[in-house]
Write a protein that holds these residues in place. Structure first.
Motif, short mmCIF file in Angstrom:
data_model
loop_
_atom_site.label_atom_id
_atom_site.label_comp_id
_atom_site.label_asym_id
_atom_site.label_seq_id
_atom_site.Cartn_x
_atom_site.Cartn_y
_atom_site.Cartn_z
N GLU A 140 0.85 -1.20 0.00
CA GLU A 140 0.00 0.00 0.00
C GLU A 140 0.88 1.24 0.00
O GLU A 140 1.79 1.36 0.82
CB GLU A 140 -0.91 0.02 1.23
CG GLU A 140 -1.78 1.27 1.29
CD GLU A 140 -2.53 1.41 2.62
OE1 GLU A 140 -3.53 2.13 2.63
OE2 GLU A 140 -2.11 0.80 3.60
N LEU A 141 0.60 2.16 -0.90
CA LEU A 141 1.35 3.40 -0.94
C LEU A 141 0.79 4.38 0.08
O LEU A 141 -0.41 4.50 0.28
CB LEU A 141 1.26 4.02 -2.34
CG LEU A 141 1.84 3.19 -3.49
CD1 LEU A 141 1.74 3.96 -4.80
CD2 LEU A 141 3.28 2.79 -3.21
N VAL A 142 1.71 5.10 0.73
CA VAL A 142 1.34 6.05 1.77
C VAL A 142 2.04 7.38 1.50
O VAL A 142 3.25 7.42 1.26
CB VAL A 142 1.74 5.54 3.17
CG1 VAL A 142 1.35 6.55 4.25
CG2 VAL A 142 1.10 4.19 3.46
N VAL A 143 1.29 8.46 1.53
CA VAL A 143 1.83 9.81 1.39
C VAL A 143 2.18 10.34 2.78
O VAL A 143 1.34 10.36 3.67
CB VAL A 143 0.83 10.75 0.70
CG1 VAL A 143 1.27 12.20 0.82
CG2 VAL A 143 0.65 10.36 -0.76
N VAL A 144 3.43 10.75 2.96
CA VAL A 144 3.90 11.28 4.24
C VAL A 144 4.28 12.75 4.06
O VAL A 144 5.03 13.11 3.14
CB VAL A 144 5.12 10.49 4.75
CG1 VAL A 144 5.70 11.14 6.02
CG2 VAL A 144 4.73 9.04 5.03
N ASP A 145 3.76 13.59 4.95
CA ASP A 145 4.03 15.02 4.89
C ASP A 145 4.55 15.47 6.25
O ASP A 145 3.93 15.21 7.28
CB ASP A 145 2.76 15.78 4.53
CG ASP A 145 3.03 17.23 4.16
OD1 ASP A 145 3.69 17.45 3.13
OD2 ASP A 145 2.60 18.13 4.90
N TYR A 146 5.71 16.14 6.27
CA TYR A 146 6.31 16.58 7.52
C TYR A 146 5.78 17.95 7.93
O TYR A 146 5.58 18.83 7.08
CB TYR A 146 7.83 16.69 7.37
CG TYR A 146 8.52 15.46 6.85
CD1 TYR A 146 8.35 14.22 7.48
CD2 TYR A 146 9.35 15.52 5.73
CE1 TYR A 146 8.99 13.09 6.99
CE2 TYR A 146 9.99 14.41 5.24
CZ TYR A 146 9.81 13.19 5.87
OH TYR A 146 10.45 12.07 5.39
N LYS A 147 5.60 18.14 9.22
CA LYS A 147 5.15 19.42 9.76
C LYS A 147 6.04 19.83 10.93
O LYS A 147 6.48 18.99 11.72
CB LYS A 147 3.69 19.33 10.24
CG LYS A 147 2.69 19.09 9.12
CD LYS A 147 2.68 20.23 8.12
CE LYS A 147 1.67 20.00 7.01
NZ LYS A 147 1.77 21.04 5.95
N THR A 148 6.27 21.13 11.04
CA THR A 148 7.08 21.66 12.15
C THR A 148 6.41 22.86 12.81
O THR A 148 7.05 23.57 13.58
CB THR A 148 8.47 22.10 11.65
OG1 THR A 148 8.31 23.10 10.63
CG2 THR A 148 9.26 20.92 11.08
N GLY A 149 5.14 23.10 12.54
CA GLY A 149 4.45 24.30 13.02
C GLY A 149 4.35 24.38 14.53
O GLY A 149 4.49 23.38 15.25
N ARG A 150 4.05 25.58 15.01
CA ARG A 150 4.00 25.82 16.45
C ARG A 150 2.82 25.12 17.11
O ARG A 150 2.85 24.83 18.30
CB ARG A 150 3.92 27.33 16.72
CG ARG A 150 2.72 28.03 16.16
CD ARG A 150 2.78 29.52 16.46
NE ARG A 150 2.60 29.80 17.88
CZ ARG A 150 3.02 30.92 18.48
NH1 ARG A 150 3.68 31.83 17.78
NH2 ARG A 150 2.80 31.11 19.75
N HIS A 151 1.77 24.84 16.34
CA HIS A 151 0.62 24.14 16.88
C HIS A 151 0.68 22.66 16.51
O HIS A 151 1.29 22.28 15.51
CB HIS A 151 -0.68 24.76 16.37
CG HIS A 151 -0.82 26.20 16.71
ND1 HIS A 151 -0.90 26.66 17.99
CD2 HIS A 151 -0.87 27.31 15.91
CE1 HIS A 151 -1.01 27.98 18.00
NE2 HIS A 151 -0.99 28.41 16.74
#
Length: 270
Positions: A140-151
């Motif tokens: 299964e393909l999975v899209v991964v998105d990184y976040k570094t926001g303050r919330h």
């Protein structure tokens, strides 16, 4: 005659949704108006993304915490920070975030895409963009998105993200394998929020993106023949809190009136 396909990216769609005038100033006006200086939170996010790109290009056994800290130091920039002391504090934070992240990741994970450009035609648009990471987990393909926001992040952030849904659509079509799962990975808190799309939810996101793309293109086409004074009618300001950190603030009286100016480091995580 069939309508021409409108080429869109999640970034363009997001900018249009945030403020049509900002969209025009970014992509259409030439010469482009002057932009404001760097923002520390954007610098921090770019550093973390660059470090993770480097790390996930390596074999899993080489993705060590020490290598992660070194990658952050290699890609570090201090643009937008208050002073050297603040920059050093957030560099250390970023090192810890990335080191903890790679330590918690399965060393046998070998992504099939790292910052991969994907593109997929639909009936009215060509959807394209760059995906942070694409995993293949048991077929299964999975899209991964990184976040570094303050919330932090919520399940709704993953479920309702137009960008993630469009990435999943394009990934599935490019790689010819089902892609329904999308994930947000928030490095400061070490949390993951995931959503499994179905045909219905994907279709809803695509319909909304297609409608926005048609509106964008119609305004762009009309702008090419309209008088200069009509530009603000076609691309109105959508004033709000975001005006405080808009890069075109100096060129937008509406934005300056709508929200106060803030320091370039004001949006950092406390």
């Amino acid at each position: 005659m069939p309508s021409r396909l409108v080429r869109v990216t999640p970034a363009r769609l997001a900018r249009w949704a945030d403020c049509p005038r900002r969209y025009r100033l970014t992509y259409l006006d030439r010469p482009s108006p002057p932009r404001g200086g760097a923002w520390a939170h954007s610098t921090l996010g770019a550093v973390v993304h660059n470090a993770l790109r480097e790390l996930f290009m390596l074999p899993g056994t080489e993705r060590t915490p020490a290598r992660a800290e070194a990658a952050v130091r290699t890609h570090w920039k201090s643009d937008g920070f208050r002073d050297a002391q603040q920059a050093a504090e957030y560099r250390e934070r970023a090192q810890n975030w990335v080191a903890d992240y790679v330590e918690s990741t399965d060393p046998e994970l070998e992504p099939i895409g790292v910052e991969r450009w994907v593109s997929a035609p639909t009936e009215t648009t060509i959807v394209e963009g760059r995906v942070d990471r694409i995993d293949d987990r048991a077929g299964e393909l999975v899209v991964v998105d990184y976040k570094t926001g303050r919330h932090g992040i919520s399940l709704a952030d993953a479920k309702d993200s137009p960008a993630l849904a469009l990435y999943a659509l394009a990934v599935g079509r490019n790689l010819r394998k089902a892609c329904r799962r999308v994930e947000l990975h928030h490095l400061p808190t070490g949390t993951v929020q995931a959503w499994e799309h179905d045909e219905s939810s994907m279709a809803e996101h695509l319909a909304a993106a297609s409608a926005a793309a048609q509106d964008m293109q119609a305004a762009t086409d009309e702008l090419s023949t309209a008088k200069a004074k009509d530009a603000d009618r076609l691309f109105p300001t959508r004033a709000g809190r975001r005006c405080s950190w808009c890069e075109f603030r100096s060129s937008c009286a509406d934005g300056r009136a709508a929200a106060p100016s803030i320091e370039p480091w004001a949006l950092l995580r406390p």
